[in-house]
Design a protein around this motif. Structure first.
Motif, PDB file in Angstrom:
ATOM      1  N   ALA A   1      -9.875  10.254 -37.432  1.00 25.97           N
ATOM      2  CA  ALA A   1      -8.841  11.054 -36.777  1.00 25.97           C
ATOM      3  C   ALA A   1      -8.250  10.311 -35.578  1.00 25.97           C
ATOM      4  N   GLN A   2      -9.083   9.483 -34.949  1.00 23.14           N
ATOM      5  CA  GLN A   2      -8.631   8.744 -33.773  1.00 23.14           C
ATOM      6  C   GLN A   2      -7.849   7.480 -34.147  1.00 23.14           C
ATOM      7  N   ALA A   3      -7.906   7.076 -35.425  1.00 25.96           N
ATOM      8  CA  ALA A   3      -7.229   5.853 -35.851  1.00 25.96           C
ATOM      9  C   ALA A   3      -5.745   5.960 -35.556  1.00 25.96           C
ATOM     10  N   GLN A   4      -5.230   4.923 -34.944  1.00 28.70           N
ATOM     11  CA  GLN A   4      -3.814   4.935 -34.604  1.00 28.70           C
ATOM     12  C   GLN A   4      -3.017   4.324 -35.745  1.00 28.70           C
ATOM     13  N   ARG A   5      -1.858   4.941 -36.000  1.00 22.38           N
ATOM     14  CA  ARG A   5      -0.954   4.409 -37.019  1.00 22.38           C
ATOM     15  C   ARG A   5       0.164   3.676 -36.290  1.00 22.38           C
ATOM     16  N   TYR A   6       0.431   2.483 -36.750  1.00 17.52           N
ATOM     17  CA  TYR A   6       1.473   1.711 -36.098  1.00 17.52           C
ATOM     18  C   TYR A   6       2.270   0.938 -37.148  1.00 17.52           C
ATOM     19  N   ALA A   7       3.426   0.446 -36.721  1.00 11.08           N
ATOM     20  CA  ALA A   7       4.281  -0.356 -37.590  1.00 11.08           C
ATOM     21  C   ALA A   7       4.910  -1.461 -36.751  1.00 11.08           C
TER      22      ALA A   7
ATOM     23  N   GLN B   1      12.995   5.828 -33.850  1.00 11.42           N
ATOM     24  CA  GLN B   1      12.319   7.051 -33.401  1.00 11.42           C
ATOM     25  C   GLN B   1      12.190   8.060 -34.548  1.00 11.42           C
ATOM     26  N   LYS B   2      13.227   8.201 -35.332  1.00 14.66           N
ATOM     27  CA  LYS B   2      13.208   9.147 -36.452  1.00 14.66           C
ATOM     28  C   LYS B   2      12.146   8.758 -37.476  1.00 14.66           C
ATOM     29  N   ILE B   3      12.103   7.483 -37.830  1.00 11.39           N
ATOM     30  CA  ILE B   3      11.084   6.996 -38.771  1.00 11.39           C
ATOM     31  C   ILE B   3       9.695   7.205 -38.191  1.00 11.39           C
ATOM     32  N   ALA B   4       9.531   6.898 -36.909  1.00 14.05           N
ATOM     33  CA  ALA B   4       8.220   7.056 -36.268  1.00 14.05           C
ATOM     34  C   ALA B   4       7.775   8.510 -36.294  1.00 14.05           C
ATOM     35  N   ALA B   5       8.690   9.428 -36.019  1.00 15.66           N
ATOM     36  CA  ALA B   5       8.341  10.850 -36.018  1.00 15.66           C
ATOM     37  C   ALA B   5       8.039  11.339 -37.436  1.00 15.66           C
ATOM     38  N   ASN B   6       8.872  10.940 -38.391  1.00 16.60           N
ATOM     39  CA  ASN B   6       8.678  11.393 -39.780  1.00 16.60           C
ATOM     40  C   ASN B   6       7.409  10.838 -40.409  1.00 16.60           C
ATOM     41  N   ARG B   7       7.036   9.635 -40.056  1.00 19.83           N
ATOM     42  CA  ARG B   7       5.872   8.997 -40.674  1.00 19.83           C
ATOM     43  C   ARG B   7       4.634   9.033 -39.781  1.00 19.83           C
TER      44      ARG B   7
END
Length: 170
Positions: free
Chosen positions: A18-24, A130-136
Motif C-alpha cells: 500500500a505504501q509503494a509509490q507509483r511514478y512515471a 497532471q491529468k494523466i497523473a491523476a487518472n493513473r
C-alpha cells in the motif's frame, strides 16, 4: 504462535504494498519538440532574436567605424573636439549596451516574447501531465529532459507518448 507470525507478516506485506509509490518518467523536451505550435513559437522567437541581433550589430558597426575614425583623427583634434568625440563615443557605446540589455537581458524583450509564446504551450503540457497523473494515480512524475538528471529510467515508465496522445499529437 506460528499463525500470529504469518498474520503479522501478511499485514506488513499489505502495508508495504500500500505504501509503494507509483511514478512515471516523461521527457518534456521530446513532447514539446513533437508539438507543431511549439515549433511555430520557437521559429517566431528565432526570427525576433535574429532581427534584434541585427539591430544591435548594425549599431555596433556604426560605433566601430566611429572609433576607427576617432583613432585616425585624434592627433589632429583640439582638446575640446577630442572631449566632444569621446563623449559621443561613450554615449553610443552605452546606447548599444542598453539595447543589448533591453533585448536579451534578464526580463528583456526575448524573455517577454518567450513567456508570451512558449508558456501557454508548456502549461498545456503540464496540464496534460497532471491529468494523466491523476487518472493513473501516479505519486510523482519525473522529467528526464534538461535540468533533472535520471541515471536510469526503465523505458516502460516513459509516458511521453501517452502525453502526446492526450494532446492529440502523433
Amino acid at each position: 504462535m506460528k499463525r500470529l507470525f504469518l498474520v503479522a507478516l501478511a499485514f506488513v506485506a499489505i502495508c508495504t504494498a500500500a505504501q509503494a509509490q507509483r511514478y512515471a518518467v516523461v521527457d518534456t523536451k521530446y513532447i514539446l519538440d513533437k508539438m507543431p505550435e511549439y515549433k511555430d513559437a520557437q521559429k517566431q522567437l528565432d526570427q525576433a532574436s535574429m532581427q534584434w541581433q541585427k539591430e544591435i550589430d548594425d549599431k555596433q558597426a556604426v560605433l566601430d567605424k566611429m572609433y576607427k575614425e576617432y583613432e585616425a583623427e585624434q592627433v589632429m583634434l583640439s582638446d575640446d573636439l577630442k572631449k566632444k568625440r569621446e563623449d559621443e563615443l561613450f554615449n553610443r557605446e552605452k546606447e548599444v549596451r542598453d539595447l543589448q540589455r533591453k533585448r536579451f537581458g534578464f526580463e528583456g524583450d526575448l524573455f517577454k516574447k518567450r513567456q508570451e509564446l512558449v508558456k501557454p504551450i508548456q502549461d498545456k503540457v503540464y496540464n496534460a501531465i497532471q491529468k494523466i497523473a491523476a487518472n493513473r494515480l501516479y505519486d510523482f512524475i519525473l522529467d528526464k529532459s534538461e535540468g533533472i538528471t535520471v541515471i536510469f529510467a526503465d523505458p516502460k515508465l516513459d509516458k511521453s507518448e501517452d502525453i502526446l496522445k492526450e494532446l492529440g499529437i502523433k
